[in-house]
Design a protein around this motif. Structure first.
Motif, short mmCIF file in Angstrom:
data_model
loop_
_atom_site.label_atom_id
_atom_site.label_comp_id
_atom_site.label_asym_id
_atom_site.label_seq_id
_atom_site.Cartn_x
_atom_site.Cartn_y
_atom_site.Cartn_z
N GLU A 16 23.47 12.09 50.16
CA GLU A 16 22.15 11.71 49.79
C GLU A 16 21.42 10.62 50.76
N THR A 17 22.27 8.82 50.95
CA THR A 17 21.25 8.60 51.76
C THR A 17 21.08 8.67 53.14
N GLY A 18 21.99 9.69 53.82
CA GLY A 18 21.65 10.75 55.07
C GLY A 18 22.91 10.40 55.51
N TYR A 19 22.90 10.32 57.51
CA TYR A 19 24.00 10.95 57.86
C TYR A 19 25.04 9.45 58.43
N LYS A 20 26.39 9.34 58.59
CA LYS A 20 27.18 8.43 58.61
C LYS A 20 27.86 8.50 59.65
N TYR A 21 28.12 7.22 60.94
CA TYR A 21 28.87 7.86 61.99
C TYR A 21 29.71 7.14 62.50
N GLY A 22 30.98 7.48 62.37
CA GLY A 22 32.11 6.31 61.93
C GLY A 22 33.37 7.18 63.15
N SER A 82 48.27 8.64 58.83
CA SER A 82 47.84 7.89 58.11
C SER A 82 46.32 7.73 58.47
N VAL A 83 45.39 7.48 57.78
CA VAL A 83 44.19 7.76 58.19
C VAL A 83 43.63 6.26 57.93
N ASP A 84 42.77 6.26 59.26
CA ASP A 84 41.83 4.53 58.33
C ASP A 84 40.65 4.81 58.92
N MET A 85 39.25 4.69 58.12
CA MET A 85 38.12 4.75 58.62
C MET A 85 37.49 2.65 59.27
N TYR A 86 37.21 2.64 60.31
CA TYR A 86 36.64 1.62 61.40
C TYR A 86 35.87 0.77 60.17
N LEU A 142 26.83 4.95 73.67
CA LEU A 142 27.01 4.03 72.69
C LEU A 142 28.63 3.48 72.96
N PRO A 143 28.92 2.26 72.92
CA PRO A 143 31.08 2.30 72.98
C PRO A 143 31.07 2.03 71.98
N ALA A 144 32.39 3.00 71.91
CA ALA A 144 32.92 3.08 70.89
C ALA A 144 33.75 1.50 69.86
N SER A 145 33.66 0.44 70.59
CA SER A 145 34.01 -0.75 69.86
C SER A 145 33.60 -0.82 69.21
N ILE A 146 31.55 -0.56 69.09
CA ILE A 146 31.02 -1.27 67.97
C ILE A 146 31.06 -0.32 66.58
N PHE A 147 32.24 0.65 66.32
CA PHE A 147 32.66 1.63 65.29
C PHE A 147 33.46 0.47 64.52
N SER A 148 33.85 0.16 65.41
CA SER A 148 35.46 -1.38 65.30
C SER A 148 35.40 -3.01 64.83
N ASN A 149 33.87 -3.18 65.41
CA ASN A 149 33.65 -4.72 65.28
C ASN A 149 32.24 -4.48 64.91
N ASN A 154 30.82 -7.59 65.40
CA ASN A 154 29.84 -8.08 66.29
C ASN A 154 28.46 -7.50 66.29
N SER A 155 27.76 -7.98 66.20
CA SER A 155 26.38 -6.79 66.29
C SER A 155 26.02 -7.09 68.13
N GLU A 156 26.75 -8.31 68.89
CA GLU A 156 26.17 -8.47 70.66
C GLU A 156 27.09 -6.71 71.50
N ASP A 157 27.53 -6.31 70.20
CA ASP A 157 28.10 -5.14 70.81
C ASP A 157 26.79 -3.92 71.39
N HIS A 158 26.74 -4.29 70.54
CA HIS A 158 24.88 -3.10 70.14
C HIS A 158 24.30 -3.63 71.64
N LEU A 159 23.76 -4.25 72.11
CA LEU A 159 23.32 -5.34 73.05
C LEU A 159 24.17 -4.14 74.50
N SER A 160 25.45 -3.64 74.60
CA SER A 160 25.86 -3.27 75.39
C SER A 160 25.34 -1.63 75.78
#
Length: 517
Positions: free
Chosen positions: A197-203, A218-222, A264-271, A273-279
């Motif tokens: 109901e809140t929208g789409y979630k990408y992970g 075993s399945v882990d969500m970042y 998008l760099p795949a690291s932003i889903f596991s880290n 740190n908001s600085e990764d969004h700058l990449s």
């Protein structure tokens, strides 16, 4: 002389009249016999209509109208209750019986029956067939190599068992439904799209497979999830700074906000740190984007393509240089070749054509390669490893294998169900199988070599347009040395279908020739 002549003429005339009368008599008898036969058949049919036959009452399909029961306009005959019910053109609170509900009930009964059969232990593809008997027949020369490969493949596919997986996630909400899953090159990570109901979630889901007796995954969500109200129209993995280092995400627009294409760099889903969004790379706006693809050819390194309404963009992810190729229709499916810098496109008009991206001109159609056509919109294309053959699926459920050298269809895979949905196909040449999920929510597996349907897997949930399963198949789920099998995401659940990929079982070699039908 005249008397004799008259006598002869009268004699011949009388014989002619006699022959004519006998022919009329035979025709009259034949006509009367035909009328008697038709009358007896009509009486028999009337007697059958008055009393329904036992075979009609014991029919397995309760919603289908039997041939022994007269069909009345506006009414539906129920075999179980042995009576007629009135049909309405739409749903109604007093009488909700419509053809749509009848069809849904038939499909649900069929699905439950297939699930019950799949749950039985010792399920085999054919009665009395197992690997031991196949090996004995092949050893004593009672079965040729092609037949052995075919039956061994069918045995392995039919032996797949469903296991429900637990997804470990920090997200407390479990009401999100899977809308799409996409495995990376090594099938170690799964990019998932969930909706609530809140929208789409990408992970990203991290798979950890163990080749042990348990054969568990075993399945882990970042931790980080990308939230947005916009739907992703196309997604693909990109190798910008390494193998599957980035994710290309194409989002649809709404109202006054156009669609956008983000790398998008795949690291932003596991880290966290908001600085990764700058990449973030190549975040630009565009009209509705239907498809995207990443190029792995060294001659066009770090390039990607996007298919829009009436054109194709080929963009360099580093320099931002863009090439534009005009088309006559929306491009719904794309894939780059690895050996040559060719981009293959499938259009809404049913046209499939190649683009040599080394050409810089955009005038005319000189850049357009060989063209093949489907009778409906092309929703998915897959190149085989030798890149001389291309698999394509369209919106009327046709899956065809094309020879790109002769622009000729050499094989069709029957049974796929699609009416208007945007559905992908999955090709796994090492195991020699083709997978596709239909709009009826059934997952079907074909043999690549002969096009035979090996197995039909029903959905664990009731069929609907909002619960079409998404699948990913690999012989090494979780990376190198992982567990082979099929992943199925449907609604809130994730399932694993175990699969035997022992190299000693059989070796499948896919070869096609121009003589193939």
């Amino acid at each position: 002389m005249k008397r004799n002549k008259w006598h002869c003429g009268s004699q011949f005339g009388w014989q002619g009249r006699q022959r004519h009368n006998s022919r009329r008599y035979r025709e009259h008898n034949n006509r009367m016999s035909r009328e008697r036969n038709e009358r007896s058949e009509l009486d028999a049919s009337l007697s059958e209509l008055s009393e329904p036959s036992s075979s009609a009452v014991e029919s397995t399909s309760s919603a289908s109208v039997s041939t022994d029961v007269p069909e009345l306009p506006g009414f539906y005959y129920d075999q179980k209750k042995n009576r007629y019910f009135r049909l309405l053109p739409g749903h109604n609170n007093c009488n909700p019986l419509t053809w749509e509900t009848i069809k849904q009930r038939e499909m649900e009964e069929k699905r439950l029956k297939m699930l019950e059969e799949d749950a039985k232990t010792g399920r085999v593809a054919r009665m009395g067939m197992d690997f031991t008997k196949l090996l004995l027949k092949r050893h004593f020369g009672l079965m040729n190599s092609a037949s052995y490969l075919r039956f061994a493949q069918e045995l392995k596919v039919s032996g797949m068992r469903r296991n429900k997986l637990e997804v470990y996630s920090s997200d407390s909400s479990n009401d999100s439904s899977f809308k799409m899953i996409l495995a990376d090159t090594n099938c170690k990570r799964i990019f998932s799209v969930k909706n609530d109901e809140t929208g789409y979630k990408y992970g990203i889901l991290n798979l950890d497979g163990h080749r042990k007796e348990s054969q568990l995954i075993s399945v882990d969500m970042y931790d980080n999830l990308y939230f947005t109200h916009r739907k992703g129209t196309s997604i693909c993995w990109a190798s910008l700074s390494g193998c599957d280092s980035h994710i290309m995400l194409c989002l649809s627009g709404h109202a006054d906000i156009p669609g956008c294409i983000s790398l998008l760099p795949a690291s932003i889903f596991s880290n966290s740190n908001s600085e990764d969004h700058l990449s973030m790379q190549c975040n630009f706006r565009s009209s509705t984007v239907w498809s995207c693809a990443w190029c792995f050819n060294p001659q066009a390194d770090k390039c990607f393509s996007t298919g829009l309404l009436d054109c194709v963009f080929v963009t360099d992810a580093v320099t931002g240089q863009k090439q534009t190729f005009r088309t006559n229709s929306s491009v719904l499916a794309q894939q780059f070749a690895r050996r040559v810098p060719m981009l293959y496109n499938g259009c809404r008009s049913g046209e499939i054509f190649g683009i040599d991206i080394r050409q810089r001109t955009t005038k005319g159609t000189s850049w357009r390669g060989a063209t093949i056509f489907h009778n409906s919109a092309v929703t998915s294309i897959r190149l085989l490893q030798d890149e001389n053959y291309l698999m394509a699926a369209d919106m009327i459920g046709k899956i065809k294998l094309w020879d790109l050298r002769t622009a000729r269809c050499i094989k069709q895979y029957e049974g796929h169900h699609n009416e208007h949905a945007y559905l992908p196909i999955h090709v796994h040449e090492e195991e020699g199988i083709l997978l596709a999920v239909g709009q009826d929510c059934y997952t079907r597996i074909w043999s690549l070599r002969d096009g035979c349907l090996l197995r039909t897997i029903p959905s664990p949930h009731s069929a609907s347009n909002d619960s079409i399963p998404n699948v990913a198949f690999s012989s090494q789920l979780g990376g190198r040395g992982g567990v082979p099998g099929l992943l199925m995401a449907v609604r809130q659940d994730l399932y694993h279908f175990s699969y035997s990929s022992k190299k000693n079982d059989y070796k499948c070699e896919i070869t096609y020739s121009k003589a193939d039908p």
